[in-house]
Design an enzyme around this catalytic site. Structure first.
Site, PDB file in Angstrom:
ATOM      1  N   CYS A   6       8.897  -3.635   1.944  1.00 14.92           N
ATOM      2  CA  CYS A   6       8.074  -4.677   1.336  1.00 14.92           C
ATOM      3  C   CYS A   6       8.404  -5.968   2.072  1.00 14.92           C
ATOM      4  O   CYS A   6       9.115  -5.953   3.066  1.00 14.92           O
ATOM      5  CB  CYS A   6       8.283  -4.774  -0.172  1.00 14.92           C
ATOM      6  SG  CYS A   6       9.907  -5.305  -0.677  1.00 14.92           S
ATOM      7  N   CYS A  31       4.265  -2.813  -0.871  1.00 19.14           N
ATOM      8  CA  CYS A  31       3.526  -4.015  -1.223  1.00 19.14           C
ATOM      9  C   CYS A  31       2.409  -4.216  -0.217  1.00 19.14           C
ATOM     10  O   CYS A  31       2.522  -3.827   0.942  1.00 19.14           O
ATOM     11  CB  CYS A  31       4.440  -5.244  -1.322  1.00 19.14           C
ATOM     12  SG  CYS A  31       4.946  -6.001   0.218  1.00 19.14           S
ATOM     13  N   CYS A  41       4.418  -3.619  12.055  1.00 20.98           N
ATOM     14  CA  CYS A  41       5.783  -3.125  11.886  1.00 20.98           C
ATOM     15  C   CYS A  41       6.445  -2.904  13.235  1.00 20.98           C
ATOM     16  O   CYS A  41       5.773  -2.725  14.248  1.00 20.98           O
ATOM     17  CB  CYS A  41       5.773  -1.796  11.128  1.00 20.98           C
ATOM     18  SG  CYS A  41       5.140  -1.927   9.455  1.00 20.98           S
TER      19      CYS A  41
END
Length: 165
Positions: free
Chosen positions: A11, A87, A95
């Site tokens: 998250c 989330c 990422c």
């Protein structure tokens, strides 16, 4: 049991949802699944309502800390089999490269840490989200990971996230 599967929950702040998911995965995985968590912009501390919810549920919550997802992108990090964003903000971020190309999915949960109100209101929000996380992780822990084809595991991971929490 031939191996332990590692799952990383991501998250933004790594203070509540991902922390609870980390602990629940390890607890419900019973040695077969090891949970980890991290954030794209960790807040540096674990939310005390998350720790209290874990304790009230009888789930171990020791040595928890808010940490960056960069720790898990390093060559010396534990190899992840699965990565789940919890989330919506983290799901939309770029990422790091994850070694080993783990299966990925998004399991959306509202942020209990964003609830304003009394401590009782906050405890209720954490209990509600904890229940949602627990239901999804129970489904995940119930998968026959050892015998499933990789594409079937990836599909199941996504389906768990798309099912009503």
């Amino acid at each position: 049991m031939d191996r332990t599967y590692n799952i990383l929950f991501l998250c933004t702040g790594n203070s509540a949802r991902s922390i609870m998911a980390e602990c629940l995965a390890t607890h419900l995985g019973r040695g077969r699944i090891a949970g980890f968590s991290a954030g794209s912009r960790p807040v540096g501390k674990v939310n005390p309502f998350a720790v209290a919810q874990l304790a009230a549920s009888g789930v171990a919550a020791t040595d928890l800390r808010s940490k960056s997802w960069d720790e898990f992108a390093r060559a010396d990090a534990p190899r992840m089999d699965f990565i789940v964003t919890v989330c919506d903000n983290a799901a939309g971020e770029i990422c790091p490269h994850w070694p080993g190309h783990p299966a990925t999915a998004h399991w959306s949960f509202e942020d209990p840490a964003a609830v304003d109100g009394t401590d009782e209101d906050k405890r209720a929000a954490f209990a509600h989200i904890y229940g949602q996380i627990e239901r999804r992780i129970r489904k995940f822990a119930g998968l026959s990971l050892e015998t499933m084809e990789p594409d079937a595991v990836r599909a199941a991971l996504r389906e768990i996230g798309e099912a009503a929490a």
